[in-house]
Design an enzyme around this catalytic site. Structure first.
Site, PDB file in Angstrom:
ATOM      1  N   LYS A  12      -9.681   2.454  14.882  1.00 36.82           N
ATOM      2  CA  LYS A  12      -8.349   2.818  15.377  1.00 36.82           C
ATOM      3  C   LYS A  12      -8.345   2.932  16.897  1.00 36.82           C
ATOM      4  O   LYS A  12      -7.399   2.501  17.566  1.00 36.82           O
ATOM      5  CB  LYS A  12      -7.880   4.127  14.725  1.00 36.82           C
ATOM      6  CG  LYS A  12      -7.608   3.993  13.223  1.00 36.82           C
ATOM      7  CD  LYS A  12      -6.590   2.899  12.907  1.00 36.82           C
ATOM      8  CE  LYS A  12      -6.289   2.760  11.441  1.00 36.82           C
ATOM      9  NZ  LYS A  12      -5.401   1.626  11.128  1.00 36.82           N
TER      10      LYS A  12
ATOM     11  N   LEU B 109      -3.853  -7.428  -1.707  1.00 34.13           N
ATOM     12  CA  LEU B 109      -4.009  -6.706  -2.987  1.00 34.13           C
ATOM     13  C   LEU B 109      -5.431  -6.160  -3.193  1.00 34.13           C
ATOM     14  O   LEU B 109      -5.839  -5.903  -4.318  1.00 34.13           O
ATOM     15  CB  LEU B 109      -3.607  -7.608  -4.178  1.00 34.13           C
ATOM     16  CG  LEU B 109      -2.181  -8.153  -4.148  1.00 34.13           C
ATOM     17  CD1 LEU B 109      -1.922  -9.036  -5.373  1.00 34.13           C
ATOM     18  CD2 LEU B 109      -1.149  -7.028  -4.072  1.00 34.13           C
TER      19      LEU B 109
ATOM     20  N   TYR C  40      -1.056   8.874  12.940  1.00 32.55           N
ATOM     21  CA  TYR C  40      -0.729   9.687  11.762  1.00 32.55           C
ATOM     22  C   TYR C  40      -1.689  10.845  11.625  1.00 32.55           C
ATOM     23  O   TYR C  40      -2.872  10.716  11.871  1.00 32.55           O
ATOM     24  CB  TYR C  40      -0.877   8.921  10.442  1.00 32.55           C
ATOM     25  CG  TYR C  40      -0.259   7.567  10.352  1.00 32.55           C
ATOM     26  CD1 TYR C  40       0.764   7.167  11.191  1.00 32.55           C
ATOM     27  CD2 TYR C  40      -0.709   6.684   9.381  1.00 32.55           C
ATOM     28  CE1 TYR C  40       1.315   5.913  11.065  1.00 32.55           C
ATOM     29  CE2 TYR C  40      -0.162   5.428   9.254  1.00 32.55           C
ATOM     30  CZ  TYR C  40       0.846   5.038  10.106  1.00 32.55           C
ATOM     31  OH  TYR C  40       1.376   3.791   9.980  1.00 32.55           O
TER      32      TYR C  40
ATOM     33  N   ASN D 182      -6.405  -3.224  -2.143  1.00 36.62           N
ATOM     34  CA  ASN D 182      -6.287  -1.791  -2.440  1.00 36.62           C
ATOM     35  C   ASN D 182      -4.849  -1.450  -2.836  1.00 36.62           C
ATOM     36  O   ASN D 182      -4.338  -0.377  -2.520  1.00 36.62           O
ATOM     37  CB  ASN D 182      -6.729  -0.957  -1.234  1.00 36.62           C
ATOM     38  CG  ASN D 182      -7.020   0.485  -1.613  1.00 36.62           C
ATOM     39  OD1 ASN D 182      -7.422   0.774  -2.735  1.00 36.62           O
ATOM     40  ND2 ASN D 182      -6.792   1.399  -0.695  1.00 36.62           N
TER      41      ASN D 182
ATOM     42  N   TYR E  81     -14.362   4.122  10.799  1.00 35.18           N
ATOM     43  CA  TYR E  81     -12.908   4.025  10.605  1.00 35.18           C
ATOM     44  C   TYR E  81     -12.171   4.497  11.852  1.00 35.18           C
ATOM     45  O   TYR E  81     -11.301   3.812  12.388  1.00 35.18           O
ATOM     46  CB  TYR E  81     -12.463   4.845   9.386  1.00 35.18           C
ATOM     47  CG  TYR E  81     -10.971   5.088   9.370  1.00 35.18           C
ATOM     48  CD1 TYR E  81     -10.090   4.052   9.083  1.00 35.18           C
ATOM     49  CD2 TYR E  81     -10.434   6.337   9.697  1.00 35.18           C
ATOM     50  CE1 TYR E  81      -8.712   4.254   9.103  1.00 35.18           C
ATOM     51  CE2 TYR E  81      -9.067   6.545   9.714  1.00 35.18           C
ATOM     52  CZ  TYR E  81      -8.209   5.501   9.429  1.00 35.18           C
ATOM     53  OH  TYR E  81      -6.856   5.705   9.467  1.00 35.18           O
TER      54      TYR E  81
ATOM     55  N   ILE F 275       1.508   3.840   2.343  1.00 34.55           N
ATOM     56  CA  ILE F 275       2.470   4.057   3.437  1.00 34.55           C
ATOM     57  C   ILE F 275       3.342   2.811   3.614  1.00 34.55           C
ATOM     58  O   ILE F 275       4.546   2.907   3.854  1.00 34.55           O
ATOM     59  CB  ILE F 275       1.746   4.405   4.753  1.00 34.55           C
ATOM     60  CG1 ILE F 275       0.822   5.604   4.550  1.00 34.55           C
ATOM     61  CG2 ILE F 275       2.759   4.719   5.857  1.00 34.55           C
ATOM     62  CD1 ILE F 275      -0.141   5.854   5.690  1.00 34.55           C
TER      63      ILE F 275
ATOM     64  N   GLY G 155       0.818  -1.211   0.000  1.00 35.23           N
ATOM     65  CA  GLY G 155       0.000   0.000   0.000  1.00 35.23           C
ATOM     66  C   GLY G 155       0.847   1.254   0.000  1.00 35.23           C
ATOM     67  O   GLY G 155       2.080   1.206  -0.072  1.00 35.23           O
TER      68      GLY G 155
ATOM     69  N   ARG H  13      -5.900  20.536   8.057  1.00 34.13           N
ATOM     70  CA  ARG H  13      -5.253  19.263   8.382  1.00 34.13           C
ATOM     71  C   ARG H  13      -3.728  19.452   8.384  1.00 34.13           C
ATOM     72  O   ARG H  13      -3.207  20.418   7.831  1.00 34.13           O
ATOM     73  CB  ARG H  13      -5.615  18.181   7.353  1.00 34.13           C
ATOM     74  CG  ARG H  13      -7.093  17.820   7.302  1.00 34.13           C
ATOM     75  CD  ARG H  13      -7.557  17.072   8.537  1.00 34.13           C
ATOM     76  NE  ARG H  13      -8.960  16.671   8.422  1.00 34.13           N
ATOM     77  CZ  ARG H  13      -9.987  17.421   8.814  1.00 34.13           C
ATOM     78  NH1 ARG H  13      -9.767  18.626   9.326  1.00 34.13           N
ATOM     79  NH2 ARG H  13     -11.228  16.984   8.686  1.00 34.13           N
TER      80      ARG H  13
ATOM     81  N   SER I 145      -4.179   6.591  14.014  1.00 30.99           N
ATOM     82  CA  SER I 145      -4.646   7.778  13.308  1.00 30.99           C
ATOM     83  C   SER I 145      -5.010   8.889  14.278  1.00 30.99           C
ATOM     84  O   SER I 145      -5.479   8.624  15.396  1.00 30.99           O
ATOM     85  CB  SER I 145      -5.873   7.409  12.473  1.00 30.99           C
ATOM     86  OG  SER I 145      -6.548   8.554  12.024  1.00 30.99           O
TER      87      SER I 145
ATOM     88  N   ASN J 257      -9.134  10.613  -0.513  1.00 36.94           N
ATOM     89  CA  ASN J 257      -8.300  11.614   0.145  1.00 36.94           C
ATOM     90  C   ASN J 257      -8.050  12.801  -0.777  1.00 36.94           C
ATOM     91  O   ASN J 257      -8.125  12.681  -1.997  1.00 36.94           O
ATOM     92  CB  ASN J 257      -6.962  10.992   0.572  1.00 36.94           C
ATOM     93  CG  ASN J 257      -7.150   9.888   1.605  1.00 36.94           C
ATOM     94  OD1 ASN J 257      -8.097   9.928   2.389  1.00 36.94           O
ATOM     95  ND2 ASN J 257      -6.264   8.917   1.597  1.00 36.94           N
TER      96      ASN J 257
END
Length: 335
Positions: free
Chosen positions: A154, A34, A177, A36, A150, A13, A11, A231, A125, A199
């Site tokens: 986390k 695989l 992050y 994404n 989401y 990152i 991915g 952000r 996150s 994003n």
């Protein structure tokens, strides 16, 4: 040579972190389903570093497959990226997110406990803070009820790791992050979302490239200087290097608690309109954008206080917003 498992290692990152791990002298084995990402990334990593990582196409939701992997591989640490990560999609498909982000984590930790493995880095996150009461956000800020499934995965993920560390004396670090952007200097790896980008930056670059007709700016009525959401955008290579610093802290037993967490950002907030202007300046490309309604699950502003990570991990960002945006554009052009 220490061998590190990187889940989700093909991915965005993950691939950059694999490169930095190899540059730092680690041996790397990648697990990725695989869903994404693309297998071609493996060759790109190899062409950057000259070393081909071991690769297993494997779905971590299948418990037996996870067990079989550990039956056949010994590792000295795990960096766990494999997860679904789009806020908007998580609101629409919460059960997918809970299955993908929680069960996979549990299966990995079970294997670590059974085999007495150590050194776990979790891809967390800044969403765990929700809309923080004070900016910049320090690690002392309370975690708030998540704004999206989401974000909730986390928070729950960190709690599961903390409880496991306390019960089994595992050692783990969660890196919270902020907003990773950009691409490797080689332009061989970068952010390549499958389908419509969730994003901002890939949507910016795809709009500039003519792939998307128009960029949607979600809301201009936030209580910020220009009304758009703020952000903390961090270059993905800087972010990747934070994982190496965290891993070395665990391997060298420099951690002060079994479970630690650090903010990973630049310490500077940029609004959506500021990002658009900066992109136009560094690339010379005009963006066709339109203000639309706010998006479910989005907060007003989030940027990091990185004092703790700077001090404890001996890490800090080196690249600017402009460098990150230019690298993202070069990556897009190459596509």
């Amino acid at each position: 040579m220490k061998k590190i498992l990187v889940t989700g290692g093909l991915g965005f990152i993950g691939s950059h972190t694999v490169v930095e791990l190899q540059n730092a002298g680690f041996e790397v084995v990648i697990i990725d389903n695989l869903s994404n990402s693309k297998i071609e990334v493996l060759n790109q990593i190899t062409s950057i570093t000259g070393i081909q990582p071991d690769f297993y196409q494997l779905d971590l939701r299948i418990k037996n497959d996870v067990k079989n992997f550990f039956n056949n591989n010994t590792v000295d640490g795990i960096i766990h990226f494999a997860a679904s990560k789009a806020v908007g999609e998580s609101v629409e498909k919460p059960l997918l997110y809970y299955e993908n982000n929680i069960t996979t984590l549990v299966y990995l930790l079970q294997e670590m406990k059974e085999r007495k493995l150590d050194n776990f880095i979790f891809s967390s996150s800044c969403t765990v803070y929700g809309q923080a009461d004070e900016l910049p956000i320090t690690e002392n800020a309370p975690t708030k009820p998540a704004e999206s499934p989401y974000g909730n995965t986390k928070q729950i993920g960190e709690e599961i790791i903390k409880d496991s560390c306390n019960a089994y004396e595992l050692n783990a670090i969660a890196l919270r992050y902020f907003n990773p952007i950009g691409a490797h200097d080689s332009v061989k790896i970068g952010e390549l979302p499958i389908g419509v980008p969730q994003n901002l930056i890939p949507f910016v670059t795809q709009t500039a490239a003519g792939i998307r007709e128009q960029l949607s700016v979600f809301g201009d009525d936030y209580p910020t200087p220009d009304g758009t959401a703020v952000r903390d955008y961090i270059h993905v290579v800087d972010l990747a290097k934070a994982h190496i610093a965290a891993l070395q802290r665990l391997i060298n037993k420099n951690n002060k608690q079994h479970f630690e967490f650090f903010n990973v950002g630049t310490g500077k907030g940029s609004s959506v309109l500021e990002v658009i202007k900066a992109f136009e300046t560094v690339t010379g490309k005009k963006l066709n954008y339109k203000i639309v309604d706010r998006r479910a699950g989005d907060i007003t502003a989030a940027y990091a206080d990185t004092t703790l990570a700077n001090k404890e991990l001996h890490w800090k960002t080196e690249k600017t917003l402009e460098e990150a945006l230019l690298s993202a554009w070069k990556w897009q052009e190459k596509q």
